[in-house]
Design a protein around this motif. Structure first.
Motif, short mmCIF file in Angstrom:
data_model
loop_
_atom_site.label_atom_id
_atom_site.label_comp_id
_atom_site.label_asym_id
_atom_site.label_seq_id
_atom_site.Cartn_x
_atom_site.Cartn_y
_atom_site.Cartn_z
N UNK A 826 17.04 34.32 16.73
CA UNK A 826 16.66 35.64 16.25
C UNK A 826 16.14 35.53 14.82
N UNK A 827 15.10 36.30 14.44
CA UNK A 827 14.59 36.24 13.07
C UNK A 827 15.58 36.87 12.09
N UNK A 828 15.40 36.56 10.82
CA UNK A 828 16.26 37.16 9.80
C UNK A 828 17.27 36.22 9.21
N UNK A 829 17.16 34.91 9.47
CA UNK A 829 18.10 33.95 8.91
C UNK A 829 17.75 33.57 7.48
N UNK A 830 18.60 32.78 6.86
CA UNK A 830 18.38 32.31 5.50
C UNK A 830 17.26 31.27 5.50
N UNK A 831 16.51 31.17 4.37
CA UNK A 831 15.48 30.12 4.28
C UNK A 831 16.10 28.73 4.35
N UNK A 832 15.36 27.82 4.94
CA UNK A 832 15.81 26.43 5.03
C UNK A 832 14.59 25.53 5.04
N UNK A 833 14.82 24.24 4.85
CA UNK A 833 13.72 23.27 4.92
C UNK A 833 13.11 23.30 6.32
N UNK A 834 11.79 23.21 6.37
CA UNK A 834 11.12 23.36 7.66
C UNK A 834 11.24 22.14 8.55
N UNK A 835 11.70 21.02 8.01
CA UNK A 835 11.75 19.79 8.79
C UNK A 835 12.56 19.96 10.06
N UNK A 836 13.72 20.61 9.95
CA UNK A 836 14.59 20.79 11.11
C UNK A 836 14.74 22.25 11.51
N UNK A 837 13.78 23.07 11.12
CA UNK A 837 13.89 24.51 11.39
C UNK A 837 13.77 24.80 12.89
N UNK A 838 14.58 25.75 13.39
CA UNK A 838 14.49 26.10 14.81
C UNK A 838 13.27 26.97 15.09
N UNK A 839 12.95 27.07 16.36
CA UNK A 839 11.87 27.97 16.78
C UNK A 839 12.46 29.37 16.94
N UNK A 840 11.83 30.35 16.33
CA UNK A 840 12.35 31.71 16.25
C UNK A 840 11.54 32.62 17.17
N UNK A 841 12.24 33.60 17.73
CA UNK A 841 11.58 34.57 18.62
C UNK A 841 10.45 35.28 17.88
N UNK A 842 9.28 35.28 18.53
CA UNK A 842 8.14 36.02 18.00
C UNK A 842 8.13 37.40 18.64
#
Length: 1011
Positions: A826-842
């Motif tokens: 779900x969108x709305x999480x805290x920022x994080x490094x994009x290297x291991x970022x999950x795929x978020x619902x569009x």
């Protein structure tokens, strides 16, 4: 290759059907019942017309009769009737037609007098006594069916709407039935679905029947052009030869159709003859089609000049300024003629239809001829023979002839840096050279059936249907040899390349059913039905490829320097039997129970036959005695419910272990493991509960149809990877998944206002559908297939912030959404490094619309003029536009890709432009919601005296437009790259759109004359 556990089936000969259907067309005959009596009997004549109360249009096939005398006649196409030899005196004259309320008048006939009478028939609001095709002999009255059945009266639509294909005829007419219009390529169609997405691997195409015979329902046929096969074989049939269409929407309604029916059933009923003198109908349609707003759809292409400065141009405008016009207004034309008539013993309907349509380039065209002959013979009082024969011959030449080489993508992916070069800024090839590439479909098709209905007593009816549907195609894609060879626009293909395939598909049907009606006590009647069906499907396809042709004039495979060929043969057989019991209580309450058993040659050897039960109930509560106090507000009300199961068979070879041929030692043939079959594989099983009501309000001025449904798909077929230890690779079809699907449908029609010479009718339909993957049975999850989510699910990495390195101009300092809520997507999480970022619902994660709606309105002025409009809306879904993706990421021809410093976040979201790339991050996802003015028309029926001057009984003219206006779109561009049209999509994908020509706009003028 063939998969079958049963003996070889039968083959019917189409020519025998056609010959039988064309024999013995009778001359002028009348339906009047002669009266016995002497020559001095005093007699008169009654003449008149019958019109529709809603549109004031003539009604044909209305039975006008005097019951006490047994004297009657059917009205003609102009609504007129003549009843001769009527005895003098007072009589009750009655007019009746199915779907309309009966009307009667008291008339007095004098000797030698001609009495003129006009009947105005009002539509039966709920049409409770209309017969519906259900699989049982003679059908079933609507009031007895516990599930909703959509009904489309073809003639009513073709009179006012710009209908050029079967999909035009059905689109937006019935809630729950959706066509994904994919392309403006003339001759192509689209996939259809009923009630959303209910299968992961077996597709969404419903079964299609024509006059009781199962026919080819391929939704992705023809040659493999841009992004796949785009021909819908439903569009082979002509709307002009169709009487009505019934849409059976889900498993609760489709139980009697068994395996393969869980996606729904489309029943097409073609026109039939009628008693009376021959009546002729002629129709001529002329029109044009084009692509609106071309410059915006093409958009500006960006690049850099020699000094590295950003430059842009619109290649469409540049080509026009150079005197090169690549797109045109295509010519649409069709010609239809039909004849119907007959006697009480033999009735006939004959028709011919020729279409010749040209698209927005002169090499995109379709020519097709449809011939039909339907004969009804009544050799005795209790036997009826219906013979239906349709023959189709068509040829289509497509644009966008092959992926990456079509003219539309050359405009979409142009580059200003190439303006002064050979390609003039086009990506791979010039439009005038693309015009020499051929992609064609030559097709012949025969659909024939013979139905014998026998009623030996008034309580017993049996019916036998035998028929076949045979489709022959020749599909070709041909790049001719160019004198420059591989130095020409198409590279190696310019040395000459041909793909040729000749598929033949045949469906054979045998169907026997018997029904017994009996009454055990007054007000308690029962109907017991038993049926047996046998279906046999054959597909034989030969494919060949030839390369390197020695000269441009050589156009056959025999002239190719190298060639390959292959053949595939599949065969499938199915047998099913059902038993159904219906109980009728006072003609108001109906209870039905049924069970069907199926076996299919695609089932595994260790799988038992499938069993599908069904229960339904309906109560016409408004006919109860206590309803009198409510009828002023709710004039009619029927409550209904149904629960049932149906199946969807696995792939023909899912149960069979296959080996591939390989060269062995010493050049001897051998085999190696190919596909591991599953002996336990069976059908997907769908169960559905449906609840709803049909109501008419305010003295039938408003009618409403509401349905709620919930489906559960168990034993869903999923492809499970095969262990390498088995010696096989790939995957195996296994019944392990579970999917739920639910939604609701609402349809409302009414007369908003009526005064002498003016009437205003409105109607709308709304549907909501959703699904969820409940279980994958241990199968690995993917981005689009996840437990607890809709299918297909749409998710991408979401970049929150980014900067541009001023020295390298690369994207740096990326942060992504870490996700929250359900499974971290779900969108709305805290920022994080994009290297291991999950795929978020569009968006809402859906790639199909959750909500769909249509609205129509008709104004009738002075009885002869009708103005009609229909709008369509689809909302709450997201899609991926690969055109924009490639502008940004593949060819770097977007403003974002060129002006990197101004768009760091958008640039970072583009796959491949960040250092090392960012998998799964796309800017090309967009909100696909839209609203369109789908149809607009004006129809005028000429006064009878004007039509009579040319010897016609009726004449009308219709001016109509399709896709004339896009009312609203949720998103017009993706970071500057235009969303050409939210409808344009791949032929088979609900997710992507990749350079398909958007749906076209058309205007047509149609003249209809009846004699």
């Amino acid at each position: 290759m063939s998969s079958s556990r049963w003996p070889s089936g039968f083959r019917l000969v189409p020519h025998l059907f056609l010959l039988f259907a064309l024999v013995g067309v009778p001359g002028p005959l009348t339906a009047e019942v002669p009266l016995s009596g002497g020559a001095d009997l005093l007699q008169g004549t009654i003449t008149g017309t019958v019109v529709d109360a809603q549109g004031q249009q003539p009604l044909n096939s209305v039975q006008v009769h005097i019951p006490a005398l047994g004297l009657g006649v059917l009205s003609g196409t102009d609504g007129s009737f003549t009843l001769s030899d009527v005895p003098v005196g007072s009589h009750t004259l009655v007019a009746q037609r199915l779907g309309y309320r009966q009307s009667s008048q008291e008339v007095t006939v004098g000797d030698g007098e001609t009495l003129e009478v006009t009947f105005t028939l009002a539509r039966d609001a709920l049409a409770l006594d209309e017969m519906i095709v259900t699989g049982t002999p003679g059908g079933t009255r609507s009031r007895a069916i516990g599930n909703v059945v959509g009904r489309v009266r073809a003639a009513d639509i073709t009179e006012v709407s710009p209908v050029q294909s079967m999909q035009d005829l059905l689109g937006a007419r019935e809630p729950g039935l959706t066509f994904h219009r994919g392309s403006g390529n003339i001759g192509t169609g689209s996939q259809m679905r009923i009630r959303g997405v209910s299968s992961v691997s077996m597709g969404q195409q419903p079964l299609i029947y024509v006059d009781g015979v199962r026919v080819d329902n391929e939704g992705a046929g023809g040659p493999a052009i841009r992004d796949g096969r785009q021909v819908s074989t439903l569009d082979d049939f002509s709307p002009e030869e169709i009487e009505s269409i019934e849409i059976i929407k889900g498993p609760a309604a489709a139980t009697l159709y068994g395996t393969e029916a869980s996606a729904g059933v489309i029943q097409i009923i073609t026109k039939r003859g009628q008693t009376g003198a021959p009546q002729f109908d002629l129709a001529v349609r002329q029109g044009t089609t084009w692509l609106r707003d071309l410059s915006r759809m093409v958009g500006d292409a960006w690049g850099r000049d020699e000094q590295g400065n950003p430059i842009s141009f619109n290649i469409l405008q540049a080509e026009r300024e150079a005197g090169r016009k690549h797109f045109q207004h295509g010519h649409l034309q069709s010609y239809t003629a039909s004849m119907r008539g007959g006697s009480d013993a033999v009735r006939y309907y004959l028709s011919g239809d020729f279409d010749n349509n040209v698209g927005i380039v002169d090499y995109n065209w379709q020519k097709q001829t449809n011939l039909r002959a339907n004969i009804t013979v009544l050799p005795s009082e209790n036997v009826t023979l219906d013979v239906s024969a349709g023959y189709i011959d068509g040829e289509t030449s497509f644009m966008q002839q092959r992926t990456a080489w079509g003219v539309w993508e050359q405009f979409q992916w142009a580059n200003p840096e190439g303006q002064g070069r050979t390609l003039r800024g086009f990506l791979r090839a010039r439009p005038e050279e693309i015009a020499n590439v051929e992609a064609t479909r030559d097709m012949t098709r025969f659909t024939g059936s013979a139905t014998v209905t026998h009623t030996p007593t008034d309580w017993l009816t049996q019916r036998f249907i035998v028929g076949t549907d045979v489709v022959h195609e020749e599909n070709m894609i041909f790049f001719p040899r160019h004198p420059d060879g591989s130095n020409h626009d198409f590279g190696g293909l310019s040395e000459g390349d041909m793909e040729l395939e000749r598929p033949t598909r045949q469906y054979n049907t045998l169907d026997y059913a018997v029904s017994a009606n009996y009454e055990l006590r007054p007000g308690r009647s029962f109907t017991t039905s038993v049926g047996l069906q046998y279906y046999h499907r054959l597909e034989d396809q030969v494919f060949a490829n030839g390369r390197n042709f020695p000269a441009p004039a050589i156009r056959s495979l025999a002239g190719a320097a190298s060639s390959t060929s292959s053949q595939a043969f599949t065969e499938n057989k199915s047998v099913g039997m059902y038993v159904q019991q219906e109980m009728n209580l006072n003609d108001r309450i109906f209870l039905t129970a049924a069970v069907r058993g199926d076996d299919n040659s695609a089932f595994g050897a260790d799988f038992d036959a499938a069993v599908y039960p069904k229960f339904s109930g309906t109560w016409v509560i408004s006919e109860e005695d206590f309803w009198f106090d409510y009828e002023r507000i709710i004039s009619s009300l029927r409550l209904r419910s149904a629960w049932g199961m149906a199946g969807r068979q696995p792939d023909t070879f899912a149960a069979v272990t296959l080996f591939s041929p390989q060269p062995g030692p010493g050049g001897q043939p051998s085999v190696s493991p190919d596909v591991l079959g599953n002996p336990d594989v069976g059908p997907e099983v769908s169960s559905e509960l449906e609840l709803g009501f049909d109501a008419a309000f305010l003295n039938d001025r408003v009618t409403t149809e509401f349905t709620y449904y919930t489906q559960s798909v168990t034993d869903a077929l999923l492809n499970v990877p095969v262990p390498t230890s088995s010696g096989f690779s790939g995957s195996q079809a296994v019944n392990v998944g579970e999917i739920s699907n639910w939604g609701w449908e609402l349809k409302v029609d009414g007369r908003a206002y009526q005064r002498p010479g003016f009437a205003w009718d409105v109607g709308f339909g709304v549907t909501s559908t959703d699904n969820r993957v409940e279980s994958l049975g241990g199968v690995p999850q993917t981005t689009t297939l996840r437990e607890g989510r809709t299918y297909p699910f749409y998710a991408k990495s979401v970049i929150l912030t980014a900067d541009i390195d001023p020295d390298t101009r690369n994207v740096i300092n990326l942060t992504c959404d870490s996700g929250t809520g359900f499974d971290g997507r779900e969108p709305g999480g805290e920022p994080m490094a994009c290297t291991n970022a999950p795929e978020i619902r569009w968006g809402n994660g859906r790639t199909f619309p959750k909500y769909e709606a249509s609205f129509n309105t008709t104004l009738t002025l002075f009885e002869n003029l009708r103005l009609f409009a229909m709008a369509e809306w689809r909302g709450e879904h997201y899609r991926n536009l690969q055109d924009a993706d490639c502008r940004h990421a593949c060819f770097w021809t977007s403003e974002v890709a060129v002006k990197r410093d101004r768009y760091p976040r958008a640039l970072a979201q583009i796959d491949g432009l960040t250092p090392g790339g960012l998998s799964g991050a796309y800017i090309s996802t967009f909100d696909g919601s839209f609203a369109k003015l789908r149809e607009l028309s004006a129809s005028y029926t000429l006064p009878t005296e004007f039509a009579g001057r040319v010897g016609a009984s009726r004449a009308s003219v219709n001016l109509a437009a399709r896709n004339l206006l896009t009312i609203w779109v949720a998103q017009k561009d993706i970071a500057g790259a235009p969303v050409t049209d939210p409808e344009a999509r791949n032929a088979t994908s609900m997710v992507n759109s990749n350079s398909n020509v958007p749906p076209l706009t058309s205007i047509t003028l149609t003249m209809r004359v009846s004699f």
